[in-house]
Design a protein around this motif. Structure first.
Motif, PDB file in Angstrom:
ATOM      1  N   ARG A 289       0.809  -1.213   0.000  1.00 38.31           N
ATOM      2  CA  ARG A 289       0.000   0.000   0.000  1.00 38.31           C
ATOM      3  C   ARG A 289       0.848   1.270   0.000  1.00 38.31           C
ATOM      4  O   ARG A 289       0.333   2.367  -0.239  1.00 38.31           O
ATOM      5  CB  ARG A 289      -0.943  -0.014   1.200  1.00 38.31           C
ATOM      6  CG  ARG A 289      -2.088  -1.012   1.041  1.00 38.31           C
ATOM      7  CD  ARG A 289      -2.853  -1.223   2.323  1.00 38.31           C
ATOM      8  NE  ARG A 289      -3.923  -2.211   2.139  1.00 38.31           N
ATOM      9  CZ  ARG A 289      -4.556  -2.823   3.121  1.00 38.31           C
ATOM     10  NH1 ARG A 289      -4.224  -2.548   4.388  1.00 38.31           N
ATOM     11  NH2 ARG A 289      -5.508  -3.702   2.879  1.00 38.31           N
ATOM     12  N   ARG A 292       3.320   3.959  -4.774  1.00 36.35           N
ATOM     13  CA  ARG A 292       2.578   4.938  -5.558  1.00 36.35           C
ATOM     14  C   ARG A 292       3.433   5.370  -6.746  1.00 36.35           C
ATOM     15  O   ARG A 292       4.644   5.533  -6.625  1.00 36.35           O
ATOM     16  CB  ARG A 292       2.238   6.177  -4.708  1.00 36.35           C
ATOM     17  CG  ARG A 292       1.271   5.916  -3.557  1.00 36.35           C
ATOM     18  CD  ARG A 292      -0.151   5.738  -4.086  1.00 36.35           C
ATOM     19  NE  ARG A 292      -1.134   5.618  -3.032  1.00 36.35           N
ATOM     20  CZ  ARG A 292      -1.508   4.476  -2.467  1.00 36.35           C
ATOM     21  NH1 ARG A 292      -0.922   3.352  -2.842  1.00 36.35           N
ATOM     22  NH2 ARG A 292      -2.447   4.453  -1.542  1.00 36.35           N
ATOM     23  N   VAL A 431      -5.213  -0.207  -8.942  1.00 34.29           N
ATOM     24  CA  VAL A 431      -6.072   0.877  -8.451  1.00 34.29           C
ATOM     25  C   VAL A 431      -6.725   0.559  -7.114  1.00 34.29           C
ATOM     26  O   VAL A 431      -7.267   1.454  -6.453  1.00 34.29           O
ATOM     27  CB  VAL A 431      -7.156   1.238  -9.483  1.00 34.29           C
ATOM     28  CG1 VAL A 431      -6.513   1.765 -10.765  1.00 34.29           C
ATOM     29  CG2 VAL A 431      -8.059   0.043  -9.790  1.00 34.29           C
ATOM     30  N   GLY A 432      -6.684  -0.703  -6.687  1.00 36.42           N
ATOM     31  CA  GLY A 432      -7.301  -1.032  -5.409  1.00 36.42           C
ATOM     32  C   GLY A 432      -6.966  -2.441  -4.977  1.00 36.42           C
ATOM     33  O   GLY A 432      -6.621  -3.296  -5.801  1.00 36.42           O
ATOM     34  N   ASN A 446     -13.252   3.710  -3.511  1.00 38.16           N
ATOM     35  CA  ASN A 446     -11.949   3.957  -2.893  1.00 38.16           C
ATOM     36  C   ASN A 446     -10.783   3.684  -3.840  1.00 38.16           C
ATOM     37  O   ASN A 446      -9.624   3.684  -3.401  1.00 38.16           O
ATOM     38  CB  ASN A 446     -11.802   3.084  -1.637  1.00 38.16           C
ATOM     39  CG  ASN A 446     -12.848   3.411  -0.590  1.00 38.16           C
ATOM     40  OD1 ASN A 446     -13.127   4.580  -0.321  1.00 38.16           O
ATOM     41  ND2 ASN A 446     -13.439   2.379   0.015  1.00 38.16           N
ATOM     42  N   ASN A 448      -7.780   4.210  -6.271  1.00 35.29           N
ATOM     43  CA  ASN A 448      -6.806   5.288  -6.468  1.00 35.29           C
ATOM     44  C   ASN A 448      -6.641   5.513  -7.967  1.00 35.29           C
ATOM     45  O   ASN A 448      -6.003   4.720  -8.659  1.00 35.29           O
ATOM     46  CB  ASN A 448      -5.475   4.908  -5.826  1.00 35.29           C
ATOM     47  CG  ASN A 448      -4.394   5.951  -6.065  1.00 35.29           C
ATOM     48  OD1 ASN A 448      -4.659   7.040  -6.580  1.00 35.29           O
ATOM     49  ND2 ASN A 448      -3.166   5.626  -5.699  1.00 35.29           N
ATOM     50  N   ASP A 451      -2.545   8.361  -8.444  1.00 36.77           N
ATOM     51  CA  ASP A 451      -1.152   7.947  -8.537  1.00 36.77           C
ATOM     52  C   ASP A 451      -0.970   6.464  -8.219  1.00 36.77           C
ATOM     53  O   ASP A 451      -0.089   6.091  -7.449  1.00 36.77           O
ATOM     54  CB  ASP A 451      -0.264   8.800  -7.630  1.00 36.77           C
ATOM     55  CG  ASP A 451      -0.639   8.681  -6.150  1.00 36.77           C
ATOM     56  OD1 ASP A 451      -1.711   8.096  -5.850  1.00 36.77           O
ATOM     57  OD2 ASP A 451       0.131   9.166  -5.298  1.00 36.77           O
ATOM     58  N   PRO A 452      -1.795   5.569  -8.799  1.00 35.85           N
ATOM     59  CA  PRO A 452      -1.626   4.143  -8.523  1.00 35.85           C
ATOM     60  C   PRO A 452      -0.313   3.630  -9.083  1.00 35.85           C
ATOM     61  O   PRO A 452       0.193   4.139 -10.091  1.00 35.85           O
ATOM     62  CB  PRO A 452      -2.822   3.502  -9.232  1.00 35.85           C
ATOM     63  CG  PRO A 452      -3.108   4.432 -10.364  1.00 35.85           C
ATOM     64  CD  PRO A 452      -2.840   5.809  -9.812  1.00 35.85           C
TER      65      PRO A 452
END
Length: 513
Positions: A289, A292, A431-432, A446, A448, A451-452
């Motif tokens: 997590r 980025r 992205v998640g 939720n 992203n 900036d994934p």
């Protein structure tokens, strides 16, 4: 063991962004073989991608194949490896792509760059290991050691003199290019008494962050900046690699080691880092997590904000019936299998790209791979009564330039475990991710989309899911599969056909991804 030019790991290939790479492969071994250039997008050069029976027929004994491709818009750490059966156990090497001339890194130039390939060692013929497992239907024998650049290291009884040593100067910054070429294991990596800064994964720059521990799955690469101590200590420091594992099967519960030592040190003491428990899923999630994309003006993100095509793939293990008059060692007397949406892929007898190109795909494959599970269930709860998989050569068709979203849902069938998913021909944005069952109503809120991290290989969390997006901008036939080779051998794979037109023509309608 099978090697390239008599070397293990194989020779390093160095290029620059924009270079054309030509590699002539001549086979002098009795095995069929092919070479995959892991992470190279192969824009308009799908014939050079390398997976056997997908983009080419394998190279036979005393035969030659020339790989010819151009590296476009990519720079960083990648690698090459065999892409048939289990020959990847010993046939692999690094592929380093430097930026164009007069283009600098987005960080200060390091004092020195070092490549570290993490692998596995078998005191047996790896081909015989998987051949026996497929015949019996049970789990294969595990490796005997983990290796640093081919060396098992001092923590194994027979290899204390076979240790990789990284000699450094005090007060300098080193760029370490880490590659996980292990056959079947995700690895924790740490250096005793040192922290480092993660700056790149899978040949894409990331927002730098400092850590003392990283996780790297088979197929992934990670670049770190290591700043050495200002004064050389009278000590050396273990660099350790040990598996992360949550499944029910067997695995190599050992630790590979290299040694970091200062050139002016007496090395009277050796320090050892503390690694997490082998099943520390929370540690893995906390690390992933943090990743980025750099998302700068020079290196922007191009993540699709919407998706034209959405897929929901369940990934995991299952089983298949034992053939008559045979005793099988899998679950309840069956054979282990692996699947995506309960389809366990059977490799064709001719290469998919070849059969498509020559319009001979009828009977080779079909294009009816399910976009969603045919029989939904509680994916991370109690497994269904029927855990048998369906065998077939089924593909997915993607219209050219479509924006694609794929949610990969891990399952608890025969045990929850993570799966490193690799897609050929594309980079994608993560992205998640989350634990439990994906909620299509709430979880996308939720995602992203700013900036994934951009990758070519991603770990589906144990007992959870991961969502990726990408643009289908690369026509060809592309492979998606688990980078645990045991799961790949059990059928954990899928094909993608990105057609170069918006409305599939008759031939394309019988082809897939």
């Amino acid at each position: 063991m099978v090697t390239v030019n008599g070397r293990f790991p194989g020779p390093r290939i160095v290029a620059r962004e924009g270079d054309r790479v030509v590699v002539k492969v001549v086979s002098h071994v009795p095995n069929n073989i092919s070479i995959h250039w892991h992470g190279i997008r192969q824009l308009q050069s799908g014939w050079a991608d390398g997976p056997s029976y997908i983009t080419q027929c394998p190279i036979q004994t005393n035969q030659t194949f020339v790989y010819n491709f151009t590296i476009t818009g990519q720079r960083g750490t990648l690698f090459w490896h065999a892409h048939i059966s289990w020959l990847r156990a010993s046939v692999y090497g690094s592929l380093i792509v430097f930026p164009k001339h007069n283009v600098s890194y987005p960080f200060a130039k390091p004092h020195k760059e070092v490549t570290i390939m993490l692998g596995e060692w078998f005191n047996a013929d790896s081909e015989a290991v998987i051949r026996q497992a497929l015949q019996t239907g049970g789990g294969p024998n595990v490796s005997d050691a983990y290796t640093f650049n081919g060396f098992p290291g001092p923590l194994y009884n027979c290899s204390a003199n076979n240790t990789y040593k990284l000699k450094v100067m005090p007060g300098k910054t080193y760029l370490l290019r880490l590659i996980n070429a292990a056959l079947n294991d995700e690895l924790f990596f740490s250096i005793a008494n040192h922290t480092f800064t993660v700056v790149e994964v899978d040949a894409t720059y990331v927002k730098p962050f400092e850590t003392s521990l990283l996780v790297i799955t088979p197929g992934q690469t990670t670049n770190i900046l290591l700043k050495t101590k200002p004064i050389a200590p009278n000590a050396s420091f273990y660099m350790l690699a040990r598996p992360y594992f949550t499944g029910q099967g067997t695995f190599d519960n050992t630790t590979g080691a290299g040694i970091l030592e200062y050139e002016t040190s007496s090395n009277s003491t050796t320090f050892t880092p503390t690694l997490p428990p082998i099943n520390a899923t929370n540690v893995v999630a906390n690390f992933t997590r943090k990743l980025r994309s750099l998302a700068s003006s020079q290196f922007p993100v191009n993540v699709p904000q919407t998706a034209d095509k959405k897929f929901f793939f369940t990934v995991g293990l299952g089983n298949s019936p034992c053939p008559k008059n045979q005793t099988c060692q899998g679950p309840n007397g069956t054979k282990f299998s692996a699947s995506v949406n309960n389809i366990s892929m059977a490799l064709p007898s001719s290469a998919l790209l070849q059969s498509y190109f020559f319009k001979k795909s009828n009977g080779v494959y079909t294009s009816d791979f399910p976009s969603f599970p045919l029989h939904p269930f509680n994916y991370t709860g109690t497994p269904p009564n029927n855990t048998l998989v369906i065998n077939g050569t089924k593909l997915v068709v993607l219209p050219f330039n479509a924006s694609v979203e794929v949610v990969m849902q891990g399952t608890s069938i025969l045990g929850a475990e993570s799966h490193p998913l690799h897609i050929h021909g594309f980079n994608f944005y993560v992205v998640g991710e989350g634990f439990g069952n994906f909620d299509p109503n709430n979880d996308p809120k939720n995602f992203n989309l700013v900036d994934p991290v951009e990758r070519n290989t991603v770990g589906v969390p144990s007992g959870g899911w991961v969502a990726i997006r990408f643009h289908a901008d690369n026509p060809g036939v592309w492979f998606m599969h688990c980078h645990f080779d045991v799961h790949l051998s059990w059928g954990f794979k899928d094909g993608m056909d990105c057609v170069g037109w918006d409305t599939p023509q008759p031939e394309a309608s019988s082809s897939t991804i």
